[in-house]
Design an enzyme around this catalytic site. Structure first.
Site, PDB file in Angstrom:
ATOM      1  CB  THR A  57      -0.947   0.002   1.208  1.00 49.79           C
ATOM      2  OG1 THR A  57      -0.207  -0.368   2.382  1.00 49.79           O
ATOM      3  CG2 THR A  57      -2.079  -0.983   1.008  1.00 49.79           C
ATOM      4  CB  ALA A 104      17.871  19.375   4.687  1.00 48.41           C
ATOM      5  CB  ILE A 149      11.718  14.859  -0.993  1.00 42.92           C
ATOM      6  CG1 ILE A 149      11.451  13.394  -1.376  1.00 42.92           C
ATOM      7  CG2 ILE A 149      10.613  15.759  -1.530  1.00 42.92           C
ATOM      8  CD1 ILE A 149      10.215  12.820  -0.730  1.00 42.92           C
ATOM      9  CG  HIS A 157      43.951  11.332 -18.249  1.00 43.60           C
ATOM     10  ND1 HIS A 157      43.820  12.038 -17.072  1.00 43.60           N
ATOM     11  CD2 HIS A 157      44.579  12.164 -19.134  1.00 43.60           C
ATOM     12  CE1 HIS A 157      44.353  13.251 -17.237  1.00 43.60           C
ATOM     13  NE2 HIS A 157      44.821  13.345 -18.484  1.00 43.60           N
TER      14      HIS A 157
END
Length: 496
Positions: A153, A192, A195, A464
């Site tokens: 759910t 913070a 999201i 590189h």
């Protein structure tokens, strides 16, 4: 599964309308995978869903947020191009930005909807399920008896008590922010975590006046202090953040021009202040949606945070019962790839040959925050390693502040820590903030999953010039520190 009589009739209630081998409750990522897998064996199966028949990721999570970030990156690149000698003027059409977010989100969702439309109608029920005291599933006008139940759910945004009433139509969550038809002028983001960081930075880059609040002085849930401090340093150049702040009250007030939301808070220094703006986005985490389902009537016990007890982390099975709780509903690791694996595994377990069911192995812990620079955690966290007295570890490090390709690209802010085990030469985990962290994280997750040693990693080529060369530098640092006596390292660290 239930307490009703063998006649199929509850002595104290109505008659069962349907009997099935498997009932899946919830049609997100985990539920859909479980339904598809179980349907390979069971024809008498039903899936019940309340709300959209897509997934949290596509509808309100991963995809719309990345669409918003994509627009923000274009704006940021144009605005910051002057240092390369490229001068540009940026005009942001907020309505077009948000329309594309929804259009592309709906495009992705259409594929899921098409799959669902291909399922037999008699196996789909659109409605809210409830488990009654007899262990039967009540939904719409049906009473369903299921031999095995898979609960998927999902989860919903958590909103502190009273905030919805106090903030009214100025409150937003990740479930509603992408429905805005235009970019607002100002917004507070509370939280913070992944999201909060992603949306706060994206909207800032798109010209919204954003203020980010967090109760602790941490971002993205980082547990390595050095990585956390570096992340704050890298992000604070463009984000207004009040970390370590305490919110005392929220609400709205109307002046002569418009209604504004407000937040009364104490900053990290203990000074009382007020923020005012157009919207408050609450990004204080998500909670699973099983509290009101009636799972206790199936013998499922929940702890004080509504997490199911006696949960198999491989399959979602609850003890020896015929109940499975998978995906965000079990709060184990609320990430799409984990939900996918759990749904698949539960769908395999409910098939007849349970002993030979293919159970996907537990995934190496792996998370990415798609802010810029990106934040990644792989494997064991530093506190987990430090708490295990049997793990003699070293920390290999590389800064991206002066790393060649990072500096060329103008994205040179970051730090990578790799936690290596001295006894086994294996990688225990890693934490990083920096450019290309999503790719470095995948390489490290693959190394941990496939039990590669640090030497194995260093034996592979690093082209590189690439940002990935920073990974090699950190691995070399791990290798070097493994050759130094562990006690000497501690002495050096304590004396520095």
């Amino acid at each position: 599964m239930n307490k009703q009589s063998e006649t199929g009739v509850d002595n104290a209630g109505p008659k069962v309308t349907r009997k099935v081998s498997v009932a899946v409750i919830g049609a997100g990522t985990a539920g859909q995978n479980a339904f598809r897998q179980a349907s390979k064996i069971h024809d008498d199966i039903v899936i019940i869903n309340d709300g959209f028949w897509t997934t949290t990721c596509i509808q309100v999570g991963c995809m719309p947020s990345k669409l918003l970030i994509a627009a923000a990156e274009r704006a940021h690149d144009a605005k910051s191009s002057a240092k390369f000698g490229v001068h540009a003027t940026v005009q942001i059409d907020g309505k077009q930005v948000m329309q594309r977010v929804r259009d592309e989100r709906n495009h992705f969702a259409s594929y899921i909807k098409k799959q669902v439309e291909g399922w037999p109608d008699d196996k789909k029920i659109d409605g809210r399920a409830h488990i009654n005291k007899q262990g039967l599933i009540e939904v719409n006008d049906e009473l369903i008896e299921a031999e095995q139940i898979i609960i998927a759910t999902g989860s919903s945004p958590f909103i502190p008590d009273g905030w919805t009433d106090k903030l009214g139509d100025t409150i937003l969550t990740s479930d509603s922010v992408f429905e805005l038809t235009d970019l607002p002028k100002s917004m507070a983001v509370v939280g913070a975590g992944a999201i909060g960081l992603e949306i706060a930075q994206a909207l800032t880059r798109l010209g919204v006046d954003v203020t980010l609040f967090n109760r602790v002085k941490r971002v993205a849930g980082l547990k390595d202090d050095d990585i956390n401090n570096k992340a704050i340093d890298c992000l604070s150049g463009e984000l207004t953040m009040h970390l370590g702040s305490e919110i005392n009250n929220v609400g709205t007030q109307t002046n002569a021009e418009h209604k504004a939301a407000f937040i009364d808070y104490e900053d990290s220094a203990g000074e009382s202040k007020q923020w005012q703006g157009e919207y408050v986005l609450v990004a204080t985490g998500r909670r699973n949606n099983i509290k009101q389902l009636g799972v206790e009537n199936l013998g499922v016990e929940l702890d004080d945070k509504n997490r199911p007890k006696y949960l198999s982390k491989k399959t979602g099975k609850i003890g020896d019962s015929n109940v499975y709780i998978v995906g965000d509903a079990n709060t184990h690791i609320p990430l799409l790839h984990v939900a996918s694996d759990e749904g698949y595994s539960a769908g395999s377990m409910v098939c007849e040959n349970e002993e030979n069911a293919y159970i996907r192995p537990p995934a190496t812990p792996f998370s990415i925050v798609f802010c810029s620079p990106q934040i990644v955690n792989v494997g064991m966290s530093l506190p987990e390693i430090q708490q295990d007295s049997n793990l003699e570890h070293v920390i290999g490090s590389v800064s991206f502040d002066n790393q060649g390709r990072s500096r060329v690209m103008g994205v040179n802010c970051g730090l990578l820590h790799i936690y290596g085990c001295k006894k086994t030469d294996k990688i225990l985990g890693a934490s990083m903030v920096g450019p290309d962290a999503e790719y470095i994280g995948h390489i490290l997750a693959s190394a941990i999953t496939n039990d590669l040693s640090v030497k194995d990693m260093l034996d592979t080529p690093f082209y590189h010039p690439t940002i990935l060369e920073g990974l090699r530098t950190a691995l070399r640092d791990v290798q070097h520190k493994m050759e130094i006596p562990y006690q000497y390292q501690d002495t050096q660290k304590n004396s520095s």
